[in-house]
Design a protein around this motif. Structure first.
Motif, PDB file in Angstrom:
ATOM      1  N   LYS A   1      26.574  37.202   8.989  1.00  0.00           N
ATOM      2  CA  LYS A   1      25.273  36.921   8.396  1.00  0.00           C
ATOM      3  C   LYS A   1      24.214  37.774   9.108  1.00  0.00           C
ATOM      4  N   PRO A   2      23.320  38.403   8.329  1.00  0.00           N
ATOM      5  CA  PRO A   2      22.278  39.209   8.979  1.00  0.00           C
ATOM      6  C   PRO A   2      21.413  38.333   9.887  1.00  0.00           C
ATOM      7  N   ARG A   3      21.078  38.856  11.065  1.00  0.00           N
ATOM      8  CA  ARG A   3      20.303  38.056  12.023  1.00  0.00           C
ATOM      9  C   ARG A   3      19.054  38.810  12.477  1.00  0.00           C
ATOM     10  N   THR A   4      18.076  38.043  12.936  1.00  0.00           N
ATOM     11  CA  THR A   4      16.875  38.660  13.497  1.00  0.00           C
ATOM     12  C   THR A   4      17.124  38.989  14.971  1.00  0.00           C
ATOM     13  N   LEU A   5      16.238  39.824  15.496  1.00  0.00           N
ATOM     14  CA  LEU A   5      16.271  40.183  16.916  1.00  0.00           C
ATOM     15  C   LEU A   5      16.339  38.927  17.790  1.00  0.00           C
ATOM     16  N   ALA A   6      15.454  37.976  17.512  1.00  0.00           N
ATOM     17  CA  ALA A   6      15.390  36.770  18.343  1.00  0.00           C
ATOM     18  C   ALA A   6      16.706  35.997  18.289  1.00  0.00           C
ATOM     19  N   GLU A   7      17.284  35.904  17.092  1.00  0.00           N
ATOM     20  CA  GLU A   7      18.546  35.170  16.953  1.00  0.00           C
ATOM     21  C   GLU A   7      19.675  35.839  17.729  1.00  0.00           C
ATOM     22  N   LYS A   8      19.674  37.170  17.722  1.00  0.00           N
ATOM     23  CA  LYS A   8      20.740  37.878  18.443  1.00  0.00           C
ATOM     24  C   LYS A   8      20.654  37.608  19.940  1.00  0.00           C
ATOM     25  N   VAL A   9      19.443  37.685  20.474  1.00  0.00           N
ATOM     26  CA  VAL A   9      19.294  37.478  21.917  1.00  0.00           C
ATOM     27  C   VAL A   9      19.669  36.037  22.268  1.00  0.00           C
ATOM     28  N   TRP A  10      19.235  35.127  21.422  1.00  0.00           N
ATOM     29  CA  TRP A  10      19.563  33.710  21.643  1.00  0.00           C
ATOM     30  C   TRP A  10      21.086  33.511  21.679  1.00  0.00           C
ATOM     31  N   ASP A  11      21.739  33.993  20.637  1.00  0.00           N
ATOM     32  CA  ASP A  11      23.185  33.789  20.514  1.00  0.00           C
ATOM     33  C   ASP A  11      23.935  34.328  21.730  1.00  0.00           C
ATOM     34  N   ASP A  12      23.460  35.453  22.252  1.00  0.00           N
ATOM     35  CA  ASP A  12      24.173  36.071  23.373  1.00  0.00           C
ATOM     36  C   ASP A  12      23.896  35.377  24.709  1.00  0.00           C
ATOM     37  N   HIS A  13      23.085  34.310  24.688  1.00  0.00           N
ATOM     38  CA  HIS A  13      22.829  33.570  25.933  1.00  0.00           C
ATOM     39  C   HIS A  13      23.237  32.111  25.852  1.00  0.00           C
ATOM     40  N   LEU A  14      24.010  31.809  24.818  1.00  0.00           N
ATOM     41  CA  LEU A  14      24.466  30.428  24.628  1.00  0.00           C
ATOM     42  C   LEU A  14      25.565  30.099  25.632  1.00  0.00           C
ATOM     43  N   VAL A  15      25.269  29.181  26.530  1.00  0.00           N
ATOM     44  CA  VAL A  15      26.301  28.721  27.466  1.00  0.00           C
ATOM     45  C   VAL A  15      27.036  27.543  26.831  1.00  0.00           C
ATOM     46  N   VAL A  16      26.264  26.613  26.305  1.00  0.00           N
ATOM     47  CA  VAL A  16      26.844  25.484  25.572  1.00  0.00           C
ATOM     48  C   VAL A  16      26.013  25.275  24.318  1.00  0.00           C
ATOM     49  N   LYS A  17      26.689  25.199  23.187  1.00  0.00           N
ATOM     50  CA  LYS A  17      25.966  24.943  21.940  1.00  0.00           C
ATOM     51  C   LYS A  17      25.685  23.444  21.832  1.00  0.00           C
ATOM     52  N   GLY A  18      24.418  23.098  21.553  1.00  0.00           N
ATOM     53  CA  GLY A  18      24.067  21.687  21.454  1.00  0.00           C
ATOM     54  C   GLY A  18      24.632  21.053  20.190  1.00  0.00           C
ATOM     55  N   GLU A  19      24.948  19.781  20.279  1.00  0.00           N
ATOM     56  CA  GLU A  19      25.443  19.072  19.095  1.00  0.00           C
ATOM     57  C   GLU A  19      24.622  17.814  18.871  1.00  0.00           C
ATOM     58  N   ASP A  20      24.567  17.368  17.643  1.00  0.00           N
ATOM     59  CA  ASP A  20      23.850  16.131  17.293  1.00  0.00           C
ATOM     60  C   ASP A  20      22.434  16.104  17.861  1.00  0.00           C
ATOM     61  N   GLY A  21      21.719  17.170  17.666  1.00  0.00           N
ATOM     62  CA  GLY A  21      20.332  17.157  18.103  1.00  0.00           C
ATOM     63  C   GLY A  21      20.117  17.394  19.583  1.00  0.00           C
ATOM     64  N   THR A  22      21.176  17.530  20.372  1.00  0.00           N
ATOM     65  CA  THR A  22      20.951  17.880  21.774  1.00  0.00           C
ATOM     66  C   THR A  22      20.658  19.376  21.837  1.00  0.00           C
ATOM     67  N   PRO A  23      19.870  19.795  22.824  1.00  0.00           N
ATOM     68  CA  PRO A  23      19.491  21.207  22.878  1.00  0.00           C
ATOM     69  C   PRO A  23      20.654  22.115  23.283  1.00  0.00           C
ATOM     70  N   ASP A  24      20.503  23.401  22.978  1.00  0.00           N
ATOM     71  CA  ASP A  24      21.448  24.409  23.461  1.00  0.00           C
ATOM     72  C   ASP A  24      21.205  24.634  24.942  1.00  0.00           C
ATOM     73  N   LEU A  25      22.244  25.015  25.659  1.00  0.00           N
ATOM     74  CA  LEU A  25      22.054  25.423  27.050  1.00  0.00           C
ATOM     75  C   LEU A  25      22.041  26.947  27.081  1.00  0.00           C
ATOM     76  N   ILE A  26      20.908  27.502  27.507  1.00  0.00           N
ATOM     77  CA  ILE A  26      20.679  28.951  27.428  1.00  0.00           C
ATOM     78  C   ILE A  26      20.670  29.566  28.828  1.00  0.00           C
ATOM     79  N   TYR A  27      21.376  30.673  28.978  1.00  0.00           N
ATOM     80  CA  TYR A  27      21.420  31.346  30.278  1.00  0.00           C
ATOM     81  C   TYR A  27      20.163  32.191  30.494  1.00  0.00           C
ATOM     82  N   ILE A  28      19.648  32.198  31.704  1.00  0.00           N
ATOM     83  CA  ILE A  28      18.424  32.936  32.026  1.00  0.00           C
ATOM     84  C   ILE A  28      18.766  34.153  32.895  1.00  0.00           C
TER      85      ILE A  28
END
Ligand code: SF4
Lengths: 470, 200
Positions: free
Chosen positions: A3-30
């Motif tokens: 699926k085509p993605r935006t710049l922001a989505e690409k950077v986000w996806d590449d920093h996903l440590v744990v994907k959140g489920e049921d409304g819990t937030p994603d864990l993002i690497y800094i």
């Protein structure tokens, strides 16, 4: 096909440590954590109490900026709170082993000037700092945002943050800027258009030919103020301008790492066909130098306009806000903005204190004298910018003009140090916030570009460079 | 953060509603550089009045505050929670809390239990009748007990779970420690490193 993605989505996806489920937030690497003296003390204290180490010292860097004096930097800091905050940062950095650039150090300066200058800020990374103008770093195609003190502690301990995904907004700026119009005018016009809360919940991606034509400094000015539209972050896709700026900087990748990085960075721009949650268009051809007349960054108009009347606003809240702002600013509707005299001009802050900004200012004031009775302060964003400017002789031009050439820091952007406006004083400022009392209790701030700041310093009233001709 | 199951201690009837964070901790104390040592800052302006309830010797060692509706409104300063914790409070019971305050409290191990206005009146009366009396707040059963008076309270399930488990935000994230370490192992070599220091 993906699926085509935006710049922001690409950077986000590449920093996903744990994907959140049921409304819990994603864990993002800094990738990079910038630290300064104001928002870090309690975070360090929290680590100490819990007996936790700082997880990644090699992704952390600290500098002193908000409280540092810009004169007599070799003397002890007079204000007690400022002195204690700075001393606390020094003690904490020492205790935890954090790299710190202190007052007097070659790499000291405003945290958002230091990161890019060292080549630490790069495309496709995540950057955080306990400071709202962290959005500046998005100019490189990084995902960069400000965080609160407890989040600072969280990043120190875990190098991650639990975050909910942001919405995306494209800001398309097409066309060519007229001479004397700059990046600052683009962002002031964007904020005036969408409002000081118009970006809430969004990451703004600045796109279009006018953005591509900007230098990295200009892009940083724009992303710096994304936060003034209420946005979480601002971003610009990386391109050759970005790579050229980065190459050879102290912490930029080298050799095979550089090649790998550039190859990856080239994949970051938003894909054809990707959709944004919102889009805004701005015509660069029609832009003029901009200036704020009120007490939030969204209250701005073209410099050639007049002070608006509250009656111009149909929204009752905006009308009331305009009324209050005009009273605070002591402005009468219908007055030509170019007839408004100033007491001070401040050239500095993380919005406009890089070498390019200083060059622009110096070129306009070269060989001229400042207007009588106007106090003009030029504060470079970092010790290195100061040295660079001096190597080019810009300090001499600025001093011959009658302006003060200072040491690096936040200075009159927020007046935590002695650089403040007196009550009632009016200032043309290249900084990013014109809130009541921001530059000193009772002080009145007009946000402008370096070009307008320079022309105003010469004429003594709000002016654009074109007013200097003839 | 320690696990929170129940607390028994002196209860303080604070007959005020709309207690905002500015009153809980006045802005002048925000300049401090520590996260602890705010006990003297709690209700600092009110405490200048010798008649103020926390100045009464009977209430020394207080652990449970019973306040009127809309507790913790105003600016989102985390210092308000630190000050209550430092003073010794483990729980605040009130008919209504500001959301941000409630969230901040959960993160710092301070229980915010929502009681009915009627029960609030009853608790105030009981606490005033015997100054310095102890009450128990049981998070497992979600009720407060003072002699024969038993008052149920509401608490957000997620916050309750965290308090019962003694998990702060960082501890929660560190449950994913392995995932973080795995992520770091794959981190590309070109990504920024602040150390070792490189100069121009
Ligand atoms: S220059 Fe101003 S806006 Fe930038 S970091 Fe310093 S205080 Fe904040």
């Amino acid at each position: 096909m993906n699926k085509p993605r935006t710049l922001a989505e690409k950077v986000w996806d590449d920093h996903l440590v744990v994907k959140g489920e049921d409304g819990t937030p994603d864990l993002i690497y800094i990738d990079l954590h910038l630290v300064h003296e104001v928002t870090s003390p309690q975070a360090f204290d929290g680590l100490r109490q819990a007996g936790r180490p700082l997880r990644r010292l090699d992704l952390t860097i600290a500098t002193e900026d908000h409280n540092t004096p810009t004169l007599a930097i070799d003397k002890p800091i007079a204000d007690e709170t400022s002195r204690v905050q700075i001393q606390t940062l020094r003690n904490n950095a020492e205790e935890f082993g954090v790299r710190l650039h202190s007052l007097g150090d070659l790499e000291q300066g405003i945290v958002h000037v230091v990161g890019p200058q060292l080549g630490l800020t790069m495309p496709g990374i995540t950057v955080v700092c306990g400071d709202s103008h962290t959005s500046t770093h998005g100019a490189f195609g990084a995902m960069a945002f400000g965080i609160g003190t407890s989040e600072v502690e969280h990043v120190m301990a875990t190098q991650t943050l639990p975050l909910k995904a942001f919405k995306t907004m494209a800001i398309n700026v097409e066309g060519t800027l007229k001479p004397g119009v700059s990046a600052k005018d683009i962002i002031l016009a964007v904020i005036a258009k969408i409002g000081a809360n118009g970006g809430q919940g969004y990451v703004l991606e600045f796109r279009g030919s006018a953005i591509r034509a900007l230098s990295m400094e200009g892009r940083m000015t724009i992303c710096n103020m994304a936060i003034e539209a209420g946005a979480r972050a601002g971003m610009v896709a990386p391109d050759q301008t970005t790579f050229d700026y980065l190459e050879g900087r102290p912490h930029a990748p080298v050799g095979a790492d550089w090649d790998e990085a550039v190859a990856y960075w080239k994949t970051l721009p938003t894909d054809e066909g990707a959709t944004y949650d919102a889009e805004v268009n701005l015509d660069a051809n029609e832009l003029e130098p901009f200036v704020t007349w009120g007490t939030n960054p969204g209250q701005g108009v073209s410099l050639s306009d007049v002070v608006p009347s509250p009656a111009d606003f149909s929204d009752p809240n905006e009308r009331a806000a305009a009324e209050r702002a005009l009273e605070y600013m002591d402005l009468t509707p219908g007055t030509k903005l170019k007839d408004v005299p100033v007491d001070a001009v401040f050239m500095g802050s993380c919005t406009n204190s890089r070498i390019e900004d200083i060059r622009v200012f110096a070129a306009i004031v070269d060989g001229k004298k400042k207007a009588d009775g106007v106090r003009v302060m030029v504060v470079p964003g970092s010790a290195r910018v100061r040295l660079e400017a001096e190597a080019e002789g810009l300090d001499k031009i600025i001093e011959a003009f009658g302006a003060e050439w200072r040491f690096a820091g936040c200075s009159m952007c927020l007046g935590m140090n002695p650089d403040q406006l007196a009550p009632g004083e009016r200032c043309a400022s290249t900084s990013n916030r014109n809130f009541e009392g921001r530059q000193g209790k009772g002080g009145r701030t007009h946000l402008v570009s370096p070009q307008v700041a320079a022309a105003t310093a010469i004429r003594g009233t709000l002016s654009s460079p074109s007013d200097l001709e003839g | 953060m320690e696990k929170f199951t129940s607390v028994t201690g002196v209860g303080v009837p604070l007959r005020r509603s709309g207690v905002d964070t500015d009153q809980i901790i006045p802005a002048v104390f925000l300049k401090r550089v520590t996260k602890t040592g705010f006990d003297d800052a709690l209700f600092a302006n009110w405490r200048q009045d010798p008649e103020f309830i926390l100045n009464q010797p009977e209430y020394s060692g207080a652990r449970v505050l019973v306040a009127g509706p809309d507790f913790g409104t105003g600016s989102s300063r985390e210092h308000a929670v630190w000050a209550l914790r430092d003073y010794g409070f483990d729980a605040v019971l009130a008919p209504k809390f500001a959301d941000i305050f409630r969230g901040n409290s959960g993160k710092q191990g301070l229980l915010t239990g929502v009681i009915s206005e009627e029960d609030c009146e009853k608790l105030w009366a009981a606490l005033e009748a015997q100054p310095g009396v102890e009450l128990s707040v049981d998070l497992v059963e979600k009720k407060a007990t003072l002699g024969d008076l038993v008052v149920p309270f509401e608490v957000d399930d997620y916050i309750r779970w965290r308090l019962l488990e003694g998990l702060d935000d960082i501890a929660l994230t560190l449950r994913n420690e392995q995932a973080i370490t795995d992520f770091e192992a794959k981190r590309e070599g070109w990504r920024p490193k602040t150390l070792p220091v490189r100069h121009a």
